[in-house]
Structures are given as C-alpha cells and as structure tokens.
Scaffold this motif. Structure first.
Motif, PDB file in Angstrom:
ATOM      1  N   PHE A   1      -6.631 -22.481  19.133  1.00 11.01           N
ATOM      2  CA  PHE A   1      -6.986 -22.662  20.539  1.00 11.01           C
ATOM      3  C   PHE A   1      -6.128 -21.765  21.425  1.00 11.01           C
ATOM      4  O   PHE A   1      -6.627 -21.121  22.349  1.00 11.01           O
ATOM      5  N   MET A   2      -4.841 -21.707  21.142  1.00  7.22           N
ATOM      6  CA  MET A   2      -3.937 -20.909  21.954  1.00  7.22           C
ATOM      7  C   MET A   2      -4.246 -19.425  21.837  1.00  7.22           C
ATOM      8  O   MET A   2      -4.183 -18.691  22.826  1.00  7.22           O
ATOM      9  N   GLN A   3      -4.593 -18.991  20.651  1.00 11.77           N
ATOM     10  CA  GLN A   3      -4.951 -17.577  20.483  1.00 11.77           C
ATOM     11  C   GLN A   3      -6.216 -17.243  21.264  1.00 11.77           C
ATOM     12  O   GLN A   3      -6.306 -16.200  21.922  1.00 11.77           O
ATOM     13  N   GLN A   4      -7.195 -18.137  21.207  1.00 12.32           N
ATOM     14  CA  GLN A   4      -8.440 -17.903  21.921  1.00 12.32           C
ATOM     15  C   GLN A   4      -8.228 -17.896  23.430  1.00 12.32           C
ATOM     16  O   GLN A   4      -8.828 -17.095  24.157  1.00 12.32           O
TER      17      GLN A   4
ATOM     18  N   ILE B   1      -2.767 -17.919  25.184  1.00 13.62           N
ATOM     19  CA  ILE B   1      -1.550 -18.606  25.613  1.00 13.62           C
ATOM     20  C   ILE B   1      -0.421 -18.184  24.681  1.00 13.62           C
ATOM     21  O   ILE B   1      -0.462 -18.482  23.477  1.00 13.62           O
ATOM     22  N   PRO B   2       0.587 -17.495  25.173  1.00 15.00           N
ATOM     23  CA  PRO B   2       1.695 -17.080  24.304  1.00 15.00           C
ATOM     24  C   PRO B   2       2.410 -18.274  23.693  1.00 15.00           C
ATOM     25  O   PRO B   2       2.749 -19.234  24.392  1.00 15.00           O
ATOM     26  N   SER B   3       2.639 -18.219  22.401  1.00 10.42           N
ATOM     27  CA  SER B   3       3.306 -19.322  21.697  1.00 10.42           C
ATOM     28  C   SER B   3       4.687 -19.606  22.267  1.00 10.42           C
ATOM     29  O   SER B   3       5.125 -20.763  22.320  1.00 10.42           O
ATOM     30  N   GLU B   4       5.358 -18.540  22.724  1.00  9.35           N
ATOM     31  CA  GLU B   4       6.730 -18.725  23.235  1.00  9.35           C
ATOM     32  C   GLU B   4       6.769 -19.459  24.577  1.00  9.35           C
ATOM     33  O   GLU B   4       7.845 -19.869  25.027  1.00  9.35           O
TER      34      GLU B   4
ATOM     35  N   ALA C   1      -2.880 -26.125  12.956  1.00  9.71           N
ATOM     36  CA  ALA C   1      -3.638 -24.878  12.876  1.00  9.71           C
ATOM     37  C   ALA C   1      -4.701 -24.793  13.965  1.00  9.71           C
ATOM     38  O   ALA C   1      -4.911 -23.720  14.557  1.00  9.71           O
ATOM     39  N   ASP C   2      -5.383 -25.915  14.256  1.00 13.21           N
ATOM     40  CA  ASP C   2      -6.443 -25.845  15.271  1.00 13.21           C
ATOM     41  C   ASP C   2      -5.870 -25.627  16.664  1.00 13.21           C
ATOM     42  O   ASP C   2      -6.512 -25.007  17.521  1.00 13.21           O
TER      43      ASP C   2
END
Length: 480
Positions: A43-46, A49-52, A38-39
């Motif tokens: 971090f990626m959302q902040q 950074i696209p998850s894909e 989850a952390d």
C-alpha cells in the motif's frame, strides 16, 4: 536518539514471567512481525509513502514481544497525540478527583448587598469554566448577598506565569480557538460565541456576539446561500483590524441558528466582558472597569467555585482534542508539583520526572506545551507505547481509557469506521498537523486480543494519504 539497550521501558514494566518453553517460543515468534506486514508495504509503495516517514508500534498486551515495530525509536512530531502524555501525567500527579478553584474576593465594605469597593476574581487554571459554570459562580455571589458593585472588577491571573503569547505565531490564525492563550482565569476557552441566523425575509444573515465587546465595529459581509446547509457554512472568515471585525462567508437558511467560536480578546478583557453581561442579566448592578491585579492582605474571600474533576475534564480534552484545556492542565501540573506560580519549565520538569520514575525512557523527548500544537514537540512510537502499556496496568486505567475517542462512536473518531466491524472496538487519540498525522491507543481485535497501537507519520504526504494508511493498519491489526 534511541533508547539504550535492547529492552524497552515498557518491557521492563511487564510482570516477571517464567522462561518460555519451546512451544511457547513458537507462539511468541508467530505473534511478532519483524516489520510492516507485506500488504501494508505494498500500500505504501502504491501511495508513494516513504517508509522512513512512518513509525509503528503494535503490541498484544498479553504477549512478550510486539507484533509490529517499524522505526519505533525515531523521534517524531506526534501532533495532538501528545495529549496522551499530558493527561496521563495529570492523572498520576493530580489524581482523577482533582478539582480547580475559582475565588471571588471583596475589597471594601459589603453591606446591604452593596460592595463599596472592588470585586476580585482569582483563577487557578480551571480548564472548563464554561458559560454554565460561570453563570453559577456569579449566581452564587448574589445568593451570598452581593447585588451591586460600586468599584472595579479586578482579574487575578497570577497563578500562571507564562511568556507573552502571540496567537498568530503558529499558523497566522489568531482568532481560531485552537490557538487560544492559556490563563489562570479562563472563561469559555477564551472564545466569543457568534450566533448566526439566516433571515429569508430580508435576505441577510444576522450575527449576535456573546459576550458583547464594547466599541466593536462588526462588518457583516455574510451572504445568504441557496440550497441546503453544508459544512462550509459553519466556517466564516474573521478578519480583525484596529477599526473593525469583518465576517464574510455564506450561510444557508437550512442551517438554522448556530454558534461559531472565535478568540477576539485577551483573557482578562474576555472575562470582564462576560462578567458584565452575565452579572447584569442576573439583575446585578455594575458600572466599573477592568483592572489586572492580585488578591492583597485585607481582602475578604466571599465565595469559592469548584470545577468538574480532572477525571471528567480529560474526556473533553482527549475526545475533542481541546488544546487550550490541555495547556491549562499542563501548567497546573507544574504549579502543584513545584509550587506556584505555574511555569512551562516547572511543568516540563514534573512531567519528565514522573515518566522517568515510571520507567519510561525520556531520552530525546521534547515537550513544549503538552498539547501537540507545536512544531517542536517530539516523542517516539516506542515511548508512547510504553506509556500506554504502563497506563493499562495502572489503577487509573479506566479513567484514562474512557477519555479517548471511541472508534466510530464519538469525538474526533465519530465518523471513522462507523459502518464497519471495527466500530466501538478501539479507544484511540488522534493528531493532525499539516505535516504530521498520528493515532494511538487501545484496540480489541476480532479474536479478542487487546492491543496497544501507536502510528506516527511525519511528511508532506501525511495529510493526504496518511489517514488511508492509518485505516489500513487499523484494519490489519483488527484481524490479528
């Protein structure tokens, strides 16, 4: 493209174990995270950074299931992490004790130290024929009685048969050493050394090349910088034209004497220039010219130089991510398995066959030159994870693992986590291109688990926030 079935190649290679009991099943569930922690997701959302764009494969080598799998079957550009595949394949197909030959042949009569004819140097792909090794090769020729050559120097590069090569094709930086052309007779990574020295008395920067390039017009536009030595002072700009080479930039007196490496000649011309300079520095006589050719019937073998072992050389390859060394190793694989001359297709076939026999799914994998300096090479995080898991259980594991940069200690990871508890706890190969960043290898966690870690990140943001994402994932894994 994805693997077929639900069981990865790596899982099929694990030792057969008894069916887990209920308590063990609970433990296994705790060992696996369905997706990114989850952390890390936060971090990626902040960082936007696209998850894909990210693939992750993290596995405890003593567990039945991975800790983290995220887009693990997506084929991505691994950049220099591809060197893991090439060096491991070389260890398996050539063995850690494999060495390369470089031969010196005479054509004509050798009498009283004088060769009335040609000297032929034939290479077999030694990736590490550096200054010291080349000096020793020529010194040994003199110890065997050769003092003067009255014919030509013939360079035999026929052991490799590769397409015409444009060093500017990848990124329009033809003089950079990472773009150097592989060749069967490769001196000092194909690079000229330029010694830079600031002279405060004259206010200028002196530049001395080795080997000398006959007819080279050097346009020295370097300026003496004030203040302390900085990283940028070791990165002058080289611009090559038909008439001259212009070298520009700033250099500080505090930098002392330092070498900058650049590729300015073809492999054959580079070897010839080095031979001339080193031979004459040892007192030998030679006034001939360069010829490209091959050893012929009737030529006499005078001396064979033997390289460092493959087990030693892969440390230079992986710790410092040396592209041209890797490409020479990759071509050697094809020549040894399918016969000389080496070709890229032979090397690709030999590599694919070895991986398939080892149980690693090769589906969709693309190997261009084996070094990662490529826009087209592709591999998935799961495929690399399977390779690392297989290597861990192999007798050659110590040689392979020791070749990888040690986190916070050496190679391309010398400056990462050097003041952190993670220092010295991981052997990891790095990879970086403009739109790709990757890291993969082994980690010893704080609690004593041994993990396989593969992180592949492709996308426009990979160069910017990609390293911070890697660091976050490494820190998370270390605490497991």
């Amino acid at each position: 493209m994805c693997e077929s079935g639900d069981v990865s190649a790596a899982e099929s290679l694990l030792p057969v174990r008894p069916a887990p009991q209920p308590a063990e099943l609970t433990l296994i569930r705790h060992q696996q995270t369905a997706d990114l922690p989850a952390d890390i997701q936060a971090f990626m959302q902040q960082a936007k950074i696209p998850s894909e764009n990210l693939s992750v494969y993290i596995r405890d080598l003593n567990a039945n299931l991975p800790m983290v799998v995220h887009n693990d079957k997506v084929l991505r550009n691994p950049a220099s992490v591809m060197k893991l595949l090439t060096t491991w394949t070389a260890l398996k197909l050539l063995s850690p004790s494999y060495t390369w030959k470089t031969e010196a042949w005479t054509r004509g009569e050798l009498k009283d130290g004088i060769l009335n004819g040609d000297l032929i140097l034939k290479g077999y792909g030694d990736p590490f024929l550096t200054d010291e090794a080349f000096w020793q090769l020529l010194h040994d020729l003199q110890l065997k009685g050769l003092k003067e050559i009255r014919g030509q120097l013939v360079v035999d590069n026929s052991y490799f048969n590769i397409p015409d090569y444009d060093p500017a094709a990848f990124d329009n930086e033809p003089t950079r050493v990472y773009n150097a052309q592989p060749s069967a007779l490769m001196f000092n990574f194909q690079a000229n050394r330029f010694l830079l020295e600031a002279d405060q008395a004259t206010g200028k920067v002196a530049i001395a090349p080795f080997p000398l390039i006959p007819g080279l017009q050097l346009d020295n536009s370097m300026v003496l910088a004030k203040g302390g030595c900085r990283k940028g002072h070791y990165q002058p700009t080289f611009k090559q034209t038909e008439a001259a080479i212009k070298i520009s930039g700033a250099y500080a007196a505090d930098c002392g004497k330092n070498f900058v490496l650049r590729v300015l000649s073809t492999p054959e011309v580079h070897v010839f220039n080095a031979f001339r300079d080193v031979w004459q520095s040892q007192g030998g006589k030679f006034g001939g010219t360069l010829q490209s050719g091959q050893v012929r019937d009737g030529d006499v073998l005078l001396h064979t130089h033997e390289s460092r072992t493959l087990g030693e050389q892969i440390r230079f390859i992986n710790k410092w991510s040396n592209n041209v060394m890797t490409r020479n190793v990759f071509l050697t694989i094809g020549a040894k398995v399918l016969g000389a001359p080496a070709t890229l297709d032979k090397s690709r076939i030999a590599t694919a066959d070895m991986l398939k026999k080892a149980g690693i799914d090769y589906t969709g994998m693309v190997v261009e030159n084996g070094s990662g300096l490529s826009r087209s090479e592709r591999v998935s995080a799961r495929q690399l994870g399977a390779l690392l898991e297989m290597a861990w259980r192999d007798p050659y594991m110590p040689e392979f693992m020791a070749s990888l940069p040690l986190l916070g200690e050496d190679g391309t990871l010398a400056s990462r986590f050097k003041d952190d508890d993670l220092r010295g706890r991981s052997h990891l190969k790095t990879g970086t291109l403009n739109d790709a960043t990757a890291i993969a290898g082994y980690m010893l966690t704080r609690s004593g688990k041994r993990l396989v870690i593969v992180l592949l990140h492709n996308g426009r943001e990979a160069q910017g926030s990609g390293r911070r994402l890697q660091d976050a994932l490494l820190k998370w894994a270390f605490e497991q």
